[in-house]
Scaffold this active site. Structure first.
Site, PDB file in Angstrom:
ATOM      1  N   TRP A 161      -3.774  -7.770  -3.987  1.00  0.00           N
ATOM      2  CA  TRP A 161      -2.673  -8.406  -3.746  1.00  0.00           C
ATOM      3  C   TRP A 161      -2.357  -9.546  -3.937  1.00  0.00           C
ATOM      4  CZ3 TRP A 161      -0.891 -11.030   1.129  1.00  0.00           C
ATOM      5  CH2 TRP A 161       0.280 -11.085   1.231  1.00  0.00           C
TER       6      TRP A 161
ATOM      7  N   ASP B 243      -8.301  -7.137   5.235  1.00  0.00           N
ATOM      8  CA  ASP B 243      -6.954  -7.160   5.362  1.00  0.00           C
ATOM      9  C   ASP B 243      -6.429  -5.752   5.549  1.00  0.00           C
ATOM     10  OD1 ASP B 243      -4.276  -7.765   5.183  1.00  0.00           O
ATOM     11  OD2 ASP B 243      -4.245  -8.436   3.276  1.00  0.00           O
TER      12      ASP B 243
ATOM     13  N   LYS C 291       4.923  -2.985   8.138  1.00  0.00           N
ATOM     14  CA  LYS C 291       4.923  -1.778   7.619  1.00  0.00           C
ATOM     15  C   LYS C 291       5.085  -0.393   8.573  1.00  0.00           C
ATOM     16  CE  LYS C 291       3.682  -4.421   4.180  1.00  0.00           C
ATOM     17  NZ  LYS C 291       4.167  -4.997   3.036  1.00  0.00           N
TER      18      LYS C 291
END
Ligand code: LMR
Length: 398
Positions: free
Chosen positions: A130, A211, A246
């Site tokens: 990311w 993560d 999310k």
């Protein structure tokens, strides 16, 4: 006074999303940012969230400052979801958990904490990762390196090369890992690979920072946390950043958590104290609303069940969109470049399109992908999937 300040070059994800908002074309398609849209192309409000908010509104009460470490009910709910309801490590008080401003906030608070206590350590992230991982750790003062991860030739994982690289890095290095639904590639380790990797981290005294921004979008809420459960099972101290952006569709509420699994309850108390101090020095204490909503949903059995059902429906829709884009692209792409739409999982597929092709998709067709070729399949729907496939076909023809 500010004449020497150079222009901000923009962020590869958030600035592109802003470009999309400004684009006047009515047939534009946003597959750039990692956001789940429903089949109508709308950002959903989950019913479980709406019901929790209605209940909270009826009993809103005063809003004092939260503790620096966050809402206690929320922190407990985070721990139970991330480490397991009946985790012995939780019962033993070996996990320090803090409410954070989204997953990014967790990464940054964790990075600042690590820089203070491991000033010489370097950070290793996957190639690719990311985009913001590098930014967060570099801003915290770390040198950021990469380890091999994605195999462009197969659309899969370079597991052996990843292990070989991690075998050579110094003890005390920080290794950033994605728990599930790897961002940007959609390629994850299987459980056996996780076991091998975690054994290596332990043997070589590397410090994992996991993560988990997409829990529930891969193999389910429990299986997506396998790496974390395995780290605890193998007794490997680690940091975990998690996010509810999310899986609760609560992007703007900035609901995240930072957990640190320690060797003893005493260590966990001290770690939590230092993390709390870092929060005070940055933004003092976190906001109330999102944390109250998330903890209410996670701890109220009927809301929890509703949330899990809604999350499963979101995953089902993403799976259908993977089938649909795969079907629609079959005249334009073949072999592994096509099958990756089905094999990669979570919100993203790494299409293999070049930056130039992504640029042409945006300019000529109004279809927004990241320049890395990352496509957010959660932005596809029945109406746009054919248009997107045709646009990709046209760009591939040159
Ligand atoms: C993404 O990867 O698109 C999301 O996590 C949004 C972000 O903050 O980058």
């Amino acid at each position: 006074m500010f004449a020497h300040i150079e222009a901000f070059p923009g962020d590869p994800i958030l600035s592109l999303n802003e470009d999309f908002q400004r684009d006047p074309r009515t047939d534009k398609v946003n597959l750039s940012i990692g956001i789940y849209f429903d089949d109508e192309g709308r950002l959903p409000v989950m019913q479980a969230v709406a019901k929790a908010e209605a209940a909270l509104l009826a009993d809103m009460g005063p809003r004092p400052y939260l503790p620096m470490s966050g809402l206690v009910a929320y922190r407990n709910a985070v721990q139970a979801l991330v480490f397991g309801e009946n985790s012995p490590a939780r019962a033993a008080g070996r996990i320090a958990t803090l409410q954070t401003l989204g997953g990014s906030g967790a990464l940054r608070v964790g990075a600042d904490f690590l820089k203070r206590y491991y000033p010489q350590a370097q950070v290793w992230i996957s190639d690719p990762s990311w985009e913001n991982h590098r930014v967060v750790f570099e801003r915290a003062g770390f040198t950021v390196n990469t380890y091999p991860y994605y195999d462009d030739a197969t659309g899969g994982l370079k597991f052996d090369a990843m292990m070989d690289a991690l075998r050579t890095i110094p003890a005390g290095s920080i290794v950033l890992l994605h728990a599930c639904c790897h961002n940007p590639t959609g390629v994850d380790l299987n459980q056996d690979q996780w076991r091998q990797l975690i054994a290596l981290l332990k043997a070589n005294q590397l410090l994992p920072f996991v993560d988990m921004a997409y829990q529930g979008f891969g193999a389910g809420l429990e299986d997506d946390a396998f790496a974390i459960r395995e780290l605890v099972a193998q007794d490997v101290p680690c940091l975990v950043a998690n996010s509810f952006s999310k899986n609760f569709s609560l992007y703007g509420e900035r609901c995240g958590g930072l957990s640190v699994f320690c060797n003893t309850a005493g260590e966990a108390t001290n770690v939590l104290g230092q993390l709390t101090g870092a929060v005070r020095a940055n933004y003092s204490n976190p906001p109330t609303h999102g944390a109250r909503v998330v903890s209410k949903v996670l701890t109220t059995p009927e809301l929890r069940q509703l949330w899990e059902e809604e999350l499963a429906q979101m995953c089902g829709r993403i799976a259908r969109m993977r089938e649909a884009i795969h079907h629609n692209l079959r005249d334009h792409v073949s072999g592994e470049a096509l099958s990756r739409y089905l094999t990669q999982r979570g919100m993203f597929t790494y299409t293999g399109l070049t930056a130039d092709q992504a640029e042409r998709l945006r300019e000529q067709h109004g279809v927004y992908l990241l320049r890395s070729g990352r496509m957010c399949v959660a932005g596809l729907n029945e109406r746009n999937v054919g248009i997107v496939a045709k646009a990709i076909g046209s760009v591939l023809k040159g």
